[in-house]
Design a protein around this motif. Structure first.
Motif, PDB file in Angstrom:
ATOM      1  N   SER A 109      21.656  43.184  36.714  1.00  0.00           N
ATOM      2  CA  SER A 109      22.204  43.552  38.012  1.00  0.00           C
ATOM      3  C   SER A 109      23.588  44.170  37.883  1.00  0.00           C
ATOM      4  O   SER A 109      23.902  45.169  38.543  1.00  0.00           O
ATOM      5  CB  SER A 109      22.259  42.314  38.918  1.00  0.00           C
ATOM      6  OG  SER A 109      22.792  42.630  40.184  1.00  0.00           O
TER       7      SER A 109
ATOM      8  N   MET B  71      25.010  48.382  38.689  1.00  0.00           N
ATOM      9  CA  MET B  71      26.136  48.817  39.506  1.00  0.00           C
ATOM     10  C   MET B  71      26.874  49.989  38.872  1.00  0.00           C
ATOM     11  O   MET B  71      27.418  50.844  39.563  1.00  0.00           O
ATOM     12  CB  MET B  71      27.101  47.655  39.738  1.00  0.00           C
ATOM     13  CG  MET B  71      26.549  46.548  40.608  1.00  0.00           C
ATOM     14  SD  MET B  71      27.753  45.244  40.904  1.00  0.00           S
ATOM     15  CE  MET B  71      29.056  46.145  41.742  1.00  0.00           C
TER      16      MET B  71
ATOM     17  N   THR C 241      24.656  49.194  50.862  1.00  0.00           N
ATOM     18  CA  THR C 241      24.085  48.765  49.586  1.00  0.00           C
ATOM     19  C   THR C 241      25.165  48.441  48.561  1.00  0.00           C
ATOM     20  O   THR C 241      24.957  47.581  47.694  1.00  0.00           O
ATOM     21  CB  THR C 241      23.150  49.860  49.032  1.00  0.00           C
ATOM     22  OG1 THR C 241      23.826  51.128  49.018  1.00  0.00           O
ATOM     23  CG2 THR C 241      21.883  49.972  49.856  1.00  0.00           C
TER      24      THR C 241
ATOM     25  N   LEU D 214      25.086  44.840  46.728  1.00  0.00           N
ATOM     26  CA  LEU D 214      25.109  44.654  45.276  1.00  0.00           C
ATOM     27  C   LEU D 214      26.271  43.764  44.855  1.00  0.00           C
ATOM     28  O   LEU D 214      26.118  42.887  43.991  1.00  0.00           O
ATOM     29  CB  LEU D 214      25.206  46.011  44.577  1.00  0.00           C
ATOM     30  CG  LEU D 214      23.924  46.828  44.480  1.00  0.00           C
ATOM     31  CD1 LEU D 214      24.200  48.186  43.848  1.00  0.00           C
ATOM     32  CD2 LEU D 214      22.867  46.084  43.670  1.00  0.00           C
TER      33      LEU D 214
ATOM     34  N   ILE E 138      19.239  42.288  46.213  1.00  0.00           N
ATOM     35  CA  ILE E 138      18.943  43.386  45.289  1.00  0.00           C
ATOM     36  C   ILE E 138      17.650  44.088  45.693  1.00  0.00           C
ATOM     37  O   ILE E 138      17.553  45.324  45.627  1.00  0.00           O
ATOM     38  CB  ILE E 138      18.850  42.864  43.845  1.00  0.00           C
ATOM     39  CG1 ILE E 138      20.180  42.240  43.416  1.00  0.00           C
ATOM     40  CG2 ILE E 138      18.489  43.994  42.881  1.00  0.00           C
ATOM     41  CD1 ILE E 138      20.137  41.590  42.043  1.00  0.00           C
TER      42      ILE E 138
ATOM     43  N   ALA F 127      16.865  47.471  38.266  1.00  0.00           N
ATOM     44  CA  ALA F 127      17.258  46.663  39.420  1.00  0.00           C
ATOM     45  C   ALA F 127      16.107  45.768  39.881  1.00  0.00           C
ATOM     46  O   ALA F 127      16.330  44.605  40.262  1.00  0.00           O
ATOM     47  CB  ALA F 127      17.706  47.571  40.560  1.00  0.00           C
TER      48      ALA F 127
END
Length: 217
Positions: free
Chosen positions: A27, A31, A91, A95, A144, A185
């Motif tokens: 994750s 980003m 978003t 995140l 996510i 993701a």
């Protein structure tokens, strides 16, 4: 009997902690990657990029329709950039929240495991830590998934972005598709979500009543 049961539970939490950690690393990696959306563009004003990778935190343009070619430029977004659409702004926060929640869940799991390892067997408090960790992991995984679905929806609807003229990018590309960051993701969300679900389901399962030791006659 209670001690053995809690130690057995901790073994499951260790496995869940490892799975969550792997998902959290994926994750965090997502980003920093730009390949959330791939834009294939026709010739625009010079320089004329043929391809662009639109991420949640930056956009990178390429000279040809090949990701292996040298990037012309990568532009990072800031919170003051008014051209970013609402879906990207939301978003971004999702995140960030997902990674912070997953990290907090990992901390709570460590605290619970520490109590077991040092034999502070306050079973109710220890189980509460594991339950909180599982709940945070589930929320992080859902966040996510929301980001992935929203990104997919934007690509399918061919949503455009009003990038500044200095980026030399059109409002909407000739064609766009899902980027290679999306599977990463999805994997991160699955790992974090499954870890949280496993933790909650295990903690909420009814325990077998312990057998009292026979008293001496």
């Amino acid at each position: 009997m209670a001690k053995a049961s809690l130690i057995h539970s901790a073994n499951c939490q260790i496995a869940g902690f490892i799975v969550t950690t792997i998902g959290w690393i994926f994750s965090m990696t997502c980003m920093g990657l730009a390949e959330w959306r791939i834009w294939y563009m026709e010739s625009t004003s010079a320089p004329s990029p043929g391809l662009a990778c639109v991420g949640m935190w930056k956009v990178c343009t390429y000279q040809s329709n090949n990701l292996q070619s040298r990037a012309i430029a990568c532009h990072r977004y800031t919170y003051s950039d008014s051209y970013l659409p609402l879906n990207i702004r939301i978003t971004q926060h999702l995140l960030l929240a997902a990674n912070l929640l997953a990290l907090l869940g990992k901390v709570l799991t460590i605290m619970g495991l520490q109590r077991v390892c040092v034999a502070h067997l306050q079973k109710e408090n220890t189980c509460n830590l594991f339950l909180a960790s599982g709940a945070l992991s589930i929320i992080a995984g859902v966040f996510i998934f929301i980001v992935v679905i929203w990104n997919y929806h934007a690509v399918m609807n061919e949503d455009g972005i009003h990038f500044p003229p200095s980026f030399y990018m059109p409002f909407r590309p000739h064609r766009q598709e899902i980027g290679s960051t999306v599977p990463v993701a999805v994997l991160a969300a699955i790992l974090i979500l499954l870890s949280g679900l496993f933790t909650l389901s295990y903690q909420l399962l009814p325990r077998q009543p312990s057998v009292p030791e026979a008293s001496e006659v």
